[in-house]
Write an enzyme that holds these catalytic residues in place. Sequence first.
Site, short mmCIF file in Angstrom:
data_model
loop_
_atom_site.label_atom_id
_atom_site.label_comp_id
_atom_site.label_asym_id
_atom_site.label_seq_id
_atom_site.Cartn_x
_atom_site.Cartn_y
_atom_site.Cartn_z
N SER A 153 39.92 59.37 72.56
CA SER A 153 41.14 59.98 72.04
C SER A 153 41.55 59.31 70.72
CB SER A 153 42.22 59.88 73.14
OG SER A 153 43.29 60.70 72.88
N ASP A 236 39.70 70.08 77.63
CA ASP A 236 40.57 69.67 76.53
C ASP A 236 41.24 70.93 75.97
OD1 ASP A 236 41.00 66.97 75.61
OD2 ASP A 236 38.86 66.78 75.18
N HIS A 268 40.84 65.78 79.45
CA HIS A 268 41.02 64.74 78.44
C HIS A 268 41.00 63.33 79.04
CE1 HIS A 268 42.26 63.43 74.46
NE2 HIS A 268 43.08 62.57 75.05
N1 NFK Z 1 51.96 63.06 75.61
C1 NFK Z 1 50.60 62.77 75.83
C2 NFK Z 1 50.50 61.39 76.40
C3 NFK Z 1 49.15 60.77 76.23
O1 NFK Z 1 48.32 61.29 75.54
C4 NFK Z 1 48.89 59.50 76.94
C5 NFK Z 1 49.92 58.86 77.63
C6 NFK Z 1 49.67 57.68 78.31
C7 NFK Z 1 48.42 57.12 78.29
C8 NFK Z 1 47.40 57.75 77.58
C9 NFK Z 1 47.64 58.95 76.91
N2 NFK Z 1 46.68 59.62 76.22
C10 NFK Z 1 45.38 59.37 76.10
O2 NFK Z 1 44.78 58.42 76.44
C11 NFK Z 1 49.99 63.80 76.76
O3 NFK Z 1 50.48 64.90 76.85
O4 NFK Z 1 49.00 63.53 77.43
#
Ligand code: NFK
Length: 293
Positions: A153, A236, A268
């Site tokens: 990511s 995704d 994801h």
């Molecule tokens: N607002 C984001 C939050 C997010 O991407 C995320 C939150 C906590 C830990 C990891 C995250 N994203 C990727 O590793 C979502 O919708 O997933």
Amino acid sequence: MSHWTDLKKDDLEKQYSPSRWSHRMSADDVIKAHVKALKEGTERARGLAQTLLNVPYGEGDGEKLDVYIPSTNSLDVPLVIYLHGGYWQFLSKEDSGFMAVPLVGKGVVVVAVGYDIAPKGNMDLMVSQVRRSVVSVVQQYSHISGLYLCGHSAGAHLAAMVLSTDWSEYSITPQIKGAFLVSGIYDLLPILSTYVNEPLKMTEEVAVRNSPSQLVPQLKLSSSSCHIIVAVAENDSPEFRKQSEEYYKTLEASGLDVTLEDVANTDHFSIIEQLVDGEYHLTKLLLETMGKS
Ligand SMILES: N[C@@H](CC(=O)c1ccccc1NC=O)C(=O)O
């Protein structure tokens, strides 16, 4: 699918909310389960491997990394540097040792890099930190058989920025043999006007100079012999899938050694969580790439 500039703010924010696209759980639950899986995997890795925790790679408090060391007599020891995700504002190296579980048993060193997430850190600082972490690892571990990068990511974005580094301003030029870019973002412009940018506070100028999609000529100069795997989850969001497909196509068109891996039955979060499992497709691909299958 329409271009991101044609999307309404709500739709754009949904496209850039990975948790809202999981087919497994609700948005809140998938994030909770993600953090739990990463923490548990990291705990397991710390029990299995010899570790060097909180090794400094720079002067800053946040400039530390964790090393997971296999017990092996082999001289053929590859090293993989993992850059964690979390939209440059969540997670840390404490959640980032999980992939050492299947890898240390195969004689691979795993390094989990910490960097200053927002709001403490900004985009330029995070990019500088991960670049310096790679230089420091190469200096410490000059005897390894190959250097590999893996990022998820936001960490895939940072890994792509490492590949796109002009190393002339650094003390050495790392030779990265392979890079696994998992569910990454390579063009930062679409997120400028979304909630993701609230803690980051990037201007357009910052977003442009930190977008790997704009730096492919530099990547070609610095990383022409690196095998790049652009991996994306079947579930995704369409915008995330497009980010990977377009970056892959741009790298391919400039003659780079690049593969697109569309990972079936993943979202994801599961696309990276499953690296704790030696039988998972991407784990096997990593081991094959490192000559350790
Ligand atoms: N607002 C984001 C939050 C997010 O991407 C995320 C939150 C906590 C830990 C990891 C995250 N994203 C990727 O590793 C979502 O919708 O997933």
